[in-house]
Structures are given as structure tokens and as C-alpha cells.
Scaffold this motif. Structure first.
Motif: not given
Length: 490
Positions: A249-250, A307-312, A318-321
Motif C-alpha cells: 500500500g505505501p 505472489g499476490t493476485e488480490d491487488v485489483k 475502499p470505493f465499493t464496500a
């Protein structure tokens, strides 16, 4: 005497001292925010909940001292009626939410209200905590230098095994986490560092804030290396720290913000060609040093990021939740503090978060919707959007390079925290309102500098120049002008 009683007594004395020395105490709060985790983990592991609340107690003393000194202060906050009105409405709505019948008990609501609103008064305290530019520059320079030993500690943790005493988290007395498992970079032997903070999230939030401050400081100096070498070192340590936390994130957020920084602090900062050349050289040198000295950190971070696939989904969440949870939250939500991490610690005997009936959200915007409902959500996020627009306006109208650079830092931090965790991350929470006060502070200092400049110009115009200062001239016309200047002098 019992350690906890001793700490309580010391906290009371510290709050009393803060009331009499509130300007110094405010700086102490910001330093305590950085070292609090180290105190909790290594000095007083048996009283971590008290240490966690120490900065809040000290800050209450600051507020009392500020209010008692208010009649003597010649400062009026700028006219921002829209912002003040929404803040007041939000606080009143938050007080009502403490009584929300869906909350398990009153204490959850009280801690929730603290998380939302305890640090808001910094918006009014900070502008008078630093009377002059010199006071502000001195504090910023020292605060930036403090990040160097914090970074050194992070490097030591990264190079130490997970079983080392350096690698530990604070215990979960306040529902903030656990002390057993230490996060690593997947199967790698390297740990994800926390430095002097209790958890990775707090250190990551600090790195965003301190990097933005460093960038603004370098923009004010136009990235000159002379007398700024410690600042360059601090920037390198901060960037290296981001890699060693393993938090994407940072890094992602600063990558998005850099073009904004480029436009406002470099292109519009004056003499941008020379500034660009120094910036390019400095960033290149930092990149080479980090790539060589921190090769393991770079490799570990790249491995985790790849190794991560949940980036999108994490970017969009934060905008849809809030919209996904709107119907579940209802008109008044589940009560302020219902999803906060401290709620589990003050509801003994209950299954944690059972009062939410399985409705959980990982992102702050979703949590705010669950807690406060649509009206409360609007009040909270209206302020965040307003602060961005207001900060941008100040960046465009402030006169001096230094004040514009600090205002740019405030804008960048507000942008970073729009989808961020201001309420549920105490580090970001305190920094958010500190940056808000910092923005109002540079507005005051900029007006003061303009008034002093206008006064000096008026004084210079009112005082006649002596004949010796009149440019020499030849011929009768020049002699006549010299005589006229002499008569004006008399």
C-alpha cells in the motif's frame, strides 16, 4: 509500588505538565507516537494498555493548556464555515451513536468516539504551537532526523531471525493484535519489520507520513545536497523501510502521489530546471544505494508483490464496500466503535463482533458505513474530500516556497488517506489532524510574512533616500535631480 499504579501516577503528572507546557508537550506526543511501540514491546510489556493510552492522556493535557492560554493568543482560525459546521455535526452525531442500541455496551461507543474525534482539535492547536517559521523548521528537521534511528532499528530487525527479541509485536490487550506469530515474506526467512512501532500497519502509516514530510522539506530546499545530506539519508531509510515492511500500500500510494508532488512542488516551485536536475540525481543515487545495500529487501518485496493476485480488489474495495453494505447498515448503523479493534477488548464474555451478525469489512470506508450509516458516512467523508480541495487551493495561493512546500505535503497526505485508515489506525489518525493543523499553520505564517514584507516596503518608501544613494548624473539635468533629492532629504 505496583508498576501499573506507578505508570498511572506518572501519566497524571505528565498530563499536568502538558497543561503548563502545551507547545513542548505537543511535540512530545508526536515523538511518543513513534517510540510508543518500542516502550510497549520492550520496556513495559506488562502494562501495554496503559502505554497505548499515554499519548492520549498527554494530548488531553495539551488541549487544556491550549484552552487556558487561548485568551492570550492572537490567533483567529481562518473562516472555513463549511468545514467547521460539518465537524460539529459529525461530533454531535457521533455522541448520539454512543447510545446506539445495537452496541454491546456503552464503553464500545466511548472508545469509538475517541477514535473518530479525539485528535480533531489538533486542527486548532497546531497553528499556534509553532509561533514562527524558525520554530516549525527546527521541529521538522529534528523530526525527520528521528526517522534515521527508527530506520536503523528496522534494518536490524530485517537481518535478525524471527525468534530474535527485536522481532516481536505488542500484545493484544486492547484488541490490537497478538504477540506470538511474526509475519515473514512468505517462505522467506526475512521478517516484515515494525521498527519502533507495535505492528506493521503503524510503521507503514508512519513511513507514508515521514516520506511526505521529507519530500516537502527537500522541495523547500530545491533538493540541494548541501546541508541536506541527513535529509537524503532519512529519505533512503524511509524508502528502504517500506520495502522491509512488505506492505504494498505505501509503495503504491507514493507512486501515485509522486506526479502530484512533481507538478506542485517542483514545476511550480520556481527554478524547476535546476531542481529537476538535483532531484533526478538524488533519486538515482538513492535507487543505486537501496538496490545494492538493500538487495535482500528489494528481492523479498518483489517476491511478495509478485505472489499476490488480490491487488485489483484491494484497490477497488475502499470505493465499493460502502455501497455493498449500505442496505445492511440501515439508517443509523450499528453504533460508533462497533467494528473498531478495541471493541473486542471491552466486551468480555461476548463472542467478538457477534453484535454485527457476520457483517464485517476489511476497509475503513465499509466499517464507517456499518458503524454510522449513510448520514454519518457522508459527514466523515465530506471532511476528507473538503480537506483535499482546501489544501490544493492553499498550495496555489500561498506566496513563499517553504509554505507552499508544507501545504503540498498536507495535500499529499490527505490524498493518501482518502481511501486510507484514518480512524482505525491510530498512527494515521493522529497524523491526519496534525497535517490539518499544519496546513492552517502555514496559512498563518504566510500571511504574517506577507504583512511583514508589506510593512517593510511601506517603511522603505516612507523614508527618503539620502543624496549619496541617488545615481550619479552629468549635465544640468543631473545636477537639478541631485539638488531635488537633497531638498527632499531635508
Amino acid at each position: 509500588m505496583d508498576l501499573r499504579l506507578l505508570l498511572i501516577f506518572g501519566g497524571a503528572l505528565a498530563a499536568l505538565w502538558a497543561g503548563f507546557h502545551w507547545r513542548t508537550a505537543l511535540q512530545a506526543v508526536l515523538v511518543l507516537l513513534v517510540v510508543e511501540g518500542a516502550i510497549r514491546k520492550w520496556l513495559f510489556p506488562g502494562a501495554q494498555d496503559l502505554v497505548y493510552l499515554a499519548k492520549d492522556v498527554l494530548l488531553v493535557g495539551v488541549y487544556v493548556g491550549f484552552l487556558s492560554a487561548r485568551p492570550r493568543l492572537r490567533y483567529r482560525p481562518p473562516s472555513i464555515p463549511g468545514l467547521y459546521a460539518v465537524l460539529i455535526l459529525g461530533a454531535l452525531f457521533g455522541l448520539l451513536e454512543i447510545l446506539n442500541p445495537r452496541l454491546p455496551n456503552l464503553l464500545v461507543g466511548i472508545f469509538g468516539f475517541k477514535a473518530y474525534f479525539l485528535y480533531v482539535p489538533l486542527l486548532f492547536v497546531v497553528p499556534v504551537a509553532f509561533p514562527t517559521d524558525r520554530d516549525l523548521v527546527l521541529f521538522l528537521r529534528r523530526y525527520i532526523l528521528l526517522s534515521i534511528p527508527v530506520g536503523v532499528l528496522a534494518v536490524a530487525q530485517f537481518l535478525s531471525p524471527s525468534s530474535s527479541a527485536l522481532n516481536t509485536y505488542a500484545r493484544g490487550d486492547l484488541g490490537m493484535g497478538t504477540a506470538g506469530y511474526i509475519s515473514t515474506f512468505g517462505s522467506s526467512e526475512f521478517v516484515r519489520v515494525t521498527a519502533s512501532f507495535s505492528y506493521i500497519s503503524g510503521y507503514g502509516s508512519y513511513l507514508v507520513a515521514i516520506t511526505i514530510l521529507i519530500l516537502s522539506y527537500l522541495a523547500a530546499t530545491r533538493w540541494r545536497l548541501r546541508r541536506s545530506l541527513p535529509t537524503y539519508i532519512a529519505l533512503g531509510m524511509a524508502l528502504l523501510g517500506m520495502l522491509m515492511t512488505g506492505s504494498r500500500g505505501p509503495v503504491f500510494m507514493l507512486s501515485l502521489l509522486f506526479p502530484v508532488y512533481w507538478w506542485l512542488a517542483v514545476i511550480r516551485g520556481g527554478r524547476w530546471g535546476a531542481t529537476f536536475a538535483r532531484l533526478l540525481l538524488g533519486v538515482t543515487l538513492l535507487g543505486v544505494l537501496i538496490g545494492s545495500a538493500g538487495a535482500d529487501a528489494v528481492a523479498a518485496f518483489r517476491g511478495r508483490a509478485a505472489g499476490t493476485e488480490d491487488v485489483k480488489s484491494r484497490i477497488v474495495a475502499p470505493f465499493t464496500a460502502p455501497f455493498h453494505l449500505l442496505s445492511d447498515a440501515g439508517p443509523i448503523g450499528y453504533g460508533i466503535g462497533a467494528t473498531h479493534q478495541t471493541a473486542a477488548a471491552v466486551t468480555s464474555g461476548l463472542v467478538p463482533y457477534s453484535w454485527l451478525h457476520g457483517l464485517l469489512s476489511e476497509v475503513e470506508s465499509g466499517k464507517v458505513m456499518l458503524e454510522l450509516g449513510p448520514l454519518g458516512f457522508f459527514l466523515i467523508y465530506f471532511v476528507r474530500v473538503y480537506m483535499i480541495v482546501f489544501a490544493l487551493r492553499q498550495v496555489l495561493v500561498l506566496r513563499t516556497t517553504f509554505h507552499r512546500a508544507v501545504a503540498t505535503a498536507c495535500l499529499l497526505f490527505f490524498l493518501a488517506q482518502l481511501p486510507g485508515s484514518v480512524i482505525f489506525d491510530i498512527t494515521s489518525d493522529l497524523y491526519y489532524w496534525f497535517f490539518g493543523g499544519l496546513l492552517l499553520l502555514v496559512m498563518r505564517l504566510d500571511r504574517l510574512a506577507a504583512a511583514q514584507g508589506a510593512g517593510a516596503a511601506a517603511t522603505a518608501a516612507a523614508v527618503p533616500r539620502p543624496p549619496a544613494l541617488v545615481p550619479a548624473a552629468t549635465g544640468s539635468g543631473g545636477t537639478a535631480r541631485l539638488r531635488a533629492a537633497g531638498r527632499a532629504g531635508r
